[in-house]
Design an enzyme around this catalytic site. Structure first.
Site, PDB file in Angstrom:
ATOM      1  CB  SER A 276      18.383  -0.948 -13.238  1.00 49.42           C
ATOM      2  OG  SER A 276      19.274  -0.488 -12.250  1.00 49.42           O
ATOM      3  CE  LYS A 282      18.615  -6.113 -12.421  1.00 45.74           C
ATOM      4  NZ  LYS A 282      18.600  -5.345 -11.167  1.00 45.74           N
ATOM      5  CG  ASN A 284      14.757  -4.982 -12.462  1.00 51.88           C
ATOM      6  OD1 ASN A 284      15.607  -5.829 -12.229  1.00 51.88           O
ATOM      7  ND2 ASN A 284      15.013  -3.679 -12.409  1.00 51.88           N
ATOM      8  NE  ARG A 315     -23.472  -0.587  16.249  1.00 53.86           N
ATOM      9  CZ  ARG A 315     -24.771  -0.497  16.557  1.00 53.86           C
ATOM     10  NH1 ARG A 315     -25.164   0.178  17.621  1.00 53.86           N
ATOM     11  NH2 ARG A 315     -25.679  -1.092  15.808  1.00 53.86           N
TER      12      ARG A 315
END
Length: 459
Positions: A276, A282, A284, A315
């Site tokens: 972080s 942290k 993550n 088309r």
């Protein structure tokens, strides 16, 4: 193809290269080269013309950026590409230049080019799927007898086997591999129809030219063109979207089990990985995050493909072009999710002790159904269910372990006290014993998945 900063974050260099502008343009030149050779083989154009055309069907000879820019005004990048190819051939052989792109149309060039690069994209997905599936199956074998909380409606439900959960993650990936191969066998087809799909400019030789091209390109040769019949092609894109959804399911469970309060799993750590910018502590789950982002995008791309199927007459006006723009995104997202999960699962940290602690922290409540099932043999299922509902509330309100509350209730009931096997009902509170049905289910599912893989290898 220009990929934004944030697209790059959610995909891989390998898949980006597959759909790169230069790669797609080279695939278009490959079409023109094979068209000329096939027509020469049928005596429609001189061999020397085919050689002259093939000799300059090389993307590095051209200003790809200019082709893309000109394609915006022309309505198709194939139009300036054919124009520049014709001019380049004329520099070496004026007569040969009159045979460039003979009897074909822009959509033939572009659709076949997209088929060619998609085949490469599918090879990347297949390799990633093989790696992830193998890792999940190996982990499942290792953790067949590891007790873990099964959770329903985001709440603790019963004790299961972590191996069963892992096998459940792997199962749709095994199926996806087979379905992608099966769908690809039908959808990776040559596109060759000419102006309105009838190959009128090539006359009676049109089908032979198509068969020759399909053989040289290693593609299926369809019974007719598929300019505005996009069912097989779109179905392939939808299979990729379903795969990405299955990867999102794995990522969801992984992220939830990696939450700090749960702590049962963790993605591999390392310098600069999952950190972080503000909080040093942290960790993550970036692999799960990438796969979840891919899963969030894919339904919209899949819906866009379905929305483009109502193409007008022979088309499409706008819808075919929208399909082309949406198509690469499905593969970019799917491969990004695969790569992220391969890294996460390859170094996955499993904490069986934390799994056990999370079970123990619930004070026996997750064993209530098993105990009710046992007592039903003595007092009937409705009475046993009601009894355990009441005893579970008592356990929660008193802060006592459910086993102790059940023990008191059995002692207080003369019918149960004289009939219940003390050792047996107490064993129902053991996590390993409670995980046994999940372990058995895991073994059965793993056997089934291995059988599918063995059959696939022999076909």
């Amino acid at each position: 193809m220009t990929v934004s900063l944030f697209d790059n974050f959610l995909t891989t260099r390998e898949m980006s290269a597959v759909f790169d502008d230069a790669a797609v343009v080279q695939a278009m030149f490959r079409f023109e080269e094979c068209l000329a050779r096939a027509q020469a083989a049928q005596g429609m154009i001189p061999e020397a013309a085919a050689r002259a055309i093939a000799g300059v069907c090389k993307a590095p000879l051209y200003d790809i950026g200019a082709l893309v820019h000109a394609g915006r005004s022309a309505g198709s990048v194939a139009i300036p590409l054919v124009k520049e190819l014709t001019k380049t051939v004329a520099l070496y052989d004026k007569e040969a230049s009159s045979f460039v792109h003979w009897g074909s149309t822009s959509q033939d060039v572009i659709d076949t080019a997209m088929v060619l690069v998609t085949r490469e994209a599918l090879e990347l997905l297949d390799a990633g799927l093989a790696q992830l599936t193998a890792a999940l199956l190996a982990l499942a074998e290792r953790h067949i007898d590891t007790p873990v909380l099964a959770r329903t409606l985001m709440q603790p439900a019963q004790v299961s086997s972590f191996g069963f959960k892992l096998a459940g993650w792997a199962a749709p990936l095994v199926r996806a591999r087979l379905r992608l191969r099966d769908t690809a066998a039908r959808s990776l087809q040559l596109q060759l129809g000419g102006a309105v799909g009838t190959l009128s400019a090539m006359g009676a030789q049109g089908r032979a030219v198509a068969a020759h091209m399909a053989d040289e390109l290693g593609l299926a040769c369809p019974a007719s063109n598929w300019h505005t019949q996009r069912d097989e092609w779109v179905r392939l894109g939808l299979e990729v979207a379903v795969l990405t959804g299955s990867l999102g399911k794995i990522a969801t469970d992984l992220a939830l089990m990696a939450q700090g309060e749960i702590g049962e799993l963790a993605e591999p750590s390392g310098v600069g990985k999952g950190g972080s910018s503000a909080m040093p502590h942290k960790r993550n789950p970036v692999g799960a995050m990438t796969a979840l982002a891919a899963a969030a995008r894919s339904p919209h791309a899949a819906a866009a493909l379905l929305g483009t199927m109502g193409q007008q007459h022979e088309r499409g006006l706008g819808n075919w072009q929208a399909e082309l723009a949406e198509w690469p995104g499905l593969f970019l997202s799917a491969h990004g999710a695969l790569a992220a999960l391969n890294e996460a699962i390859g170094g996955l940290q499993v904490d069986p002790a934390r799994m056990r602690a999370n079970i123990d922290a619930l004070g026996g409540l997750v064993f209530a159904e098993a105990v009710a099932g046992y007592l039903a043999g003595f007092i009937g299922r409705p009475a046993a269910h009601t009894m355990l509902e009441t005893l579970s509330r008592v356990a929660v309100e008193s802060g006592r372990h459910l086993a102790d509350v059940v023990s008191d209730a059995i002692d207080a009931d003369p019918v149960l006290r004289n009939q219940v096997d003390l050792a047996h009902w107490q064993s129902l509170f053991h996590p390993v014993a409670a995980a046994a049905p999940g372990a058995a289910a895991a073994r059965a599912l793993l056997g089934h998945l291995h059988d599918i893989q063995r059959k696939d290898e022999t076909t």
